[in-house]
Design a protein around this motif. Structure first.
Motif, PDB file in Angstrom:
ATOM      1  N   GLU A  75     117.200  16.270 -31.294  1.00  0.00           N
ATOM      2  CA  GLU A  75     117.698  16.779 -30.010  1.00  0.00           C
ATOM      3  C   GLU A  75     116.832  16.210 -28.891  1.00  0.00           C
ATOM      4  N   PRO A  76     117.432  15.599 -27.848  1.00  0.00           N
ATOM      5  CA  PRO A  76     116.636  14.832 -26.878  1.00  0.00           C
ATOM      6  C   PRO A  76     115.603  15.646 -26.104  1.00  0.00           C
ATOM      7  N   ALA A  77     115.956  16.833 -25.618  1.00  0.00           N
ATOM      8  CA  ALA A  77     114.980  17.620 -24.855  1.00  0.00           C
ATOM      9  C   ALA A  77     113.805  18.017 -25.747  1.00  0.00           C
ATOM     10  N   ALA A  78     114.106  18.460 -26.961  1.00  0.00           N
ATOM     11  CA  ALA A  78     113.042  18.857 -27.890  1.00  0.00           C
ATOM     12  C   ALA A  78     112.170  17.659 -28.262  1.00  0.00           C
ATOM     13  N   VAL A 147     114.012   6.056 -13.755  1.00  0.00           N
ATOM     14  CA  VAL A 147     113.643   7.089 -12.786  1.00  0.00           C
ATOM     15  C   VAL A 147     113.478   8.444 -13.477  1.00  0.00           C
ATOM     16  N   ALA A 148     114.376   8.761 -14.392  1.00  0.00           N
ATOM     17  CA  ALA A 148     114.277  10.036 -15.114  1.00  0.00           C
ATOM     18  C   ALA A 148     113.028  10.060 -16.003  1.00  0.00           C
ATOM     19  N   GLY A 149     112.713   8.940 -16.641  1.00  0.00           N
ATOM     20  CA  GLY A 149     111.492   8.864 -17.450  1.00  0.00           C
ATOM     21  C   GLY A 149     110.250   9.090 -16.608  1.00  0.00           C
ATOM     22  N   SER A 150     110.234   8.528 -15.408  1.00  0.00           N
ATOM     23  CA  SER A 150     109.105   8.738 -14.491  1.00  0.00           C
ATOM     24  C   SER A 150     109.011  10.199 -14.070  1.00  0.00           C
ATOM     25  N   VAL A 181     111.567  20.128 -18.715  1.00  0.00           N
ATOM     26  CA  VAL A 181     112.142  19.010 -19.469  1.00  0.00           C
ATOM     27  C   VAL A 181     113.596  19.307 -19.804  1.00  0.00           C
ATOM     28  N   THR A 182     113.871  20.517 -20.251  1.00  0.00           N
ATOM     29  CA  THR A 182     115.248  20.883 -20.622  1.00  0.00           C
ATOM     30  C   THR A 182     116.178  20.764 -19.422  1.00  0.00           C
ATOM     31  N   GLN A 183     115.706  21.204 -18.246  1.00  0.00           N
ATOM     32  CA  GLN A 183     116.541  21.085 -17.045  1.00  0.00           C
ATOM     33  C   GLN A 183     116.822  19.621 -16.704  1.00  0.00           C
ATOM     34  N   ILE A 184     115.787  18.793 -16.743  1.00  0.00           N
ATOM     35  CA  ILE A 184     115.979  17.373 -16.409  1.00  0.00           C
ATOM     36  C   ILE A 184     116.898  16.703 -17.429  1.00  0.00           C
ATOM     37  N   VAL A 185     116.634  16.923 -18.709  1.00  0.00           N
ATOM     38  CA  VAL A 185     117.432  16.257 -19.745  1.00  0.00           C
ATOM     39  C   VAL A 185     118.877  16.736 -19.691  1.00  0.00           C
ATOM     40  N   THR A 186     119.099  18.025 -19.471  1.00  0.00           N
ATOM     41  CA  THR A 186     120.473  18.540 -19.363  1.00  0.00           C
ATOM     42  C   THR A 186     121.192  17.867 -18.200  1.00  0.00           C
ATOM     43  N   GLY A 187     120.496  17.733 -17.072  1.00  0.00           N
ATOM     44  CA  GLY A 187     121.102  17.060 -15.923  1.00  0.00           C
ATOM     45  C   GLY A 187     121.422  15.604 -16.200  1.00  0.00           C
ATOM     46  N   VAL A 188     120.514  14.919 -16.881  1.00  0.00           N
ATOM     47  CA  VAL A 188     120.714  13.506 -17.191  1.00  0.00           C
ATOM     48  C   VAL A 188     121.872  13.325 -18.174  1.00  0.00           C
ATOM     49  N   VAL A 189     121.923  14.151 -19.200  1.00  0.00           N
ATOM     50  CA  VAL A 189     122.964  14.018 -20.219  1.00  0.00           C
ATOM     51  C   VAL A 189     124.350  14.276 -19.621  1.00  0.00           C
ATOM     52  N   HIS A 190     124.424  15.156 -18.609  1.00  0.00           N
ATOM     53  CA  HIS A 190     125.719  15.475 -17.990  1.00  0.00           C
ATOM     54  C   HIS A 190     125.967  14.708 -16.698  1.00  0.00           C
ATOM     55  N   TYR A 191     125.089  13.764 -16.407  1.00  0.00           N
ATOM     56  CA  TYR A 191     125.230  12.964 -15.196  1.00  0.00           C
ATOM     57  C   TYR A 191     126.345  11.942 -15.369  1.00  0.00           C
ATOM     58  N   GLY A 195     126.622   9.850  -9.035  1.00  0.00           N
ATOM     59  CA  GLY A 195     125.790  10.981  -8.651  1.00  0.00           C
ATOM     60  C   GLY A 195     126.408  12.333  -8.911  1.00  0.00           C
ATOM     61  N   ARG A 196     127.541  12.392  -9.645  1.00  0.00           N
ATOM     62  CA  ARG A 196     128.158  13.690  -9.917  1.00  0.00           C
ATOM     63  C   ARG A 196     127.654  14.228 -11.238  1.00  0.00           C
ATOM     64  N   ILE A 197     127.571  15.535 -11.339  1.00  0.00           N
ATOM     65  CA  ILE A 197     127.214  16.167 -12.604  1.00  0.00           C
ATOM     66  C   ILE A 197     128.496  16.502 -13.331  1.00  0.00           C
TER      67      ILE A 197
END
Length: 199
Positions: A75-78, A147-150, A181-191, A195-197
């Protein structure tokens, strides 16, 4: 030369662990290492360079430990939390030295050898975080993943800084890191592009 460097490294590491970066002098390091001050300065020109030399190895070891934990976490966030938690744990063991190390990485001289080495380790870590995100969200562009990795390393840096600045326990710092991390990864996965979620 290698043996002298190892003696200097061990002396600096032991003294900083025992007494903290601010209380240690280069004279004490050279005396414990059994080398002349001029010899020490051929390996590390300043006390800050000694700090960077020592804690680059702590960073390298923490990154390797995190990669090992993340390898068995699909699982990516974990997986990202598994990669970053050893950095926080290492900093919790020596908060004063970790804060000084972060300061030197951020604000130290750009031409300093060990600062460049430490920054290279961070850039490699950020790239590996970007790769994890790209596998989880194949539509992500290379730049978006970078950018997300940074951003993921930036929140780790702040978690470490908060521990040294306000005595936050390690467990709380890691729990906060996990939530961020979970918030960022969730946003990235649903991006979605533009720029829309997504939903």
């Amino acid at each position: 030369m290698r043996l002298k460097r190892e003696r200097i490294f061990r002396a600096a590491s032991d003294l900083m662990r025992e007494r903290g970066f601010s209380a240690v002098t280069t004279q004490e390091v050279s005396a414990r290492a059994g080398v002349a001050a001029g010899t020490l300065f051929r390996y590390a020109a300043t006390k800050s360079e000694l700090l960077l030399m020592v804690y680059n190895e702590v960073l390298r070891s923490s990154i390797a430990e995190g990669a090992e934990h993340a390898a068995s976490t699909p699982e990516p966030a974990a997986a990202i939390v598994a990669r970053l938690s050893p950095l926080v744990a290492a900093a919790a063991r020596e908060p004063e030295n970790s804060a000084a190390y972060q300061r030197e990485l951020l604000f130290g001289p750009h031409n300093a050898k060990f600062r460049a080495e430490g920054m290279a380790l961070i850039f490699e870590l950020e790239a590996s975080l970007a790769d994890t995100l790209r596998r989880a969200a194949p539509a992500l562009s290379d730049e978006e993943a970078r950018v997300a990795g940074s951003a993921l390393f930036a929140i780790t840096h702040l978690a470490i800084a908060r521990m040294s600045a306000s005595d936050i326990p390690e467990i709380d710092a890691i729990n906060d890191l996990r939530l961020q991390v979970t918030q960022i990864v969730t946003g990235v996965v649903h991006y979605t592009p533009g720029g829309r979620i997504g939903r």
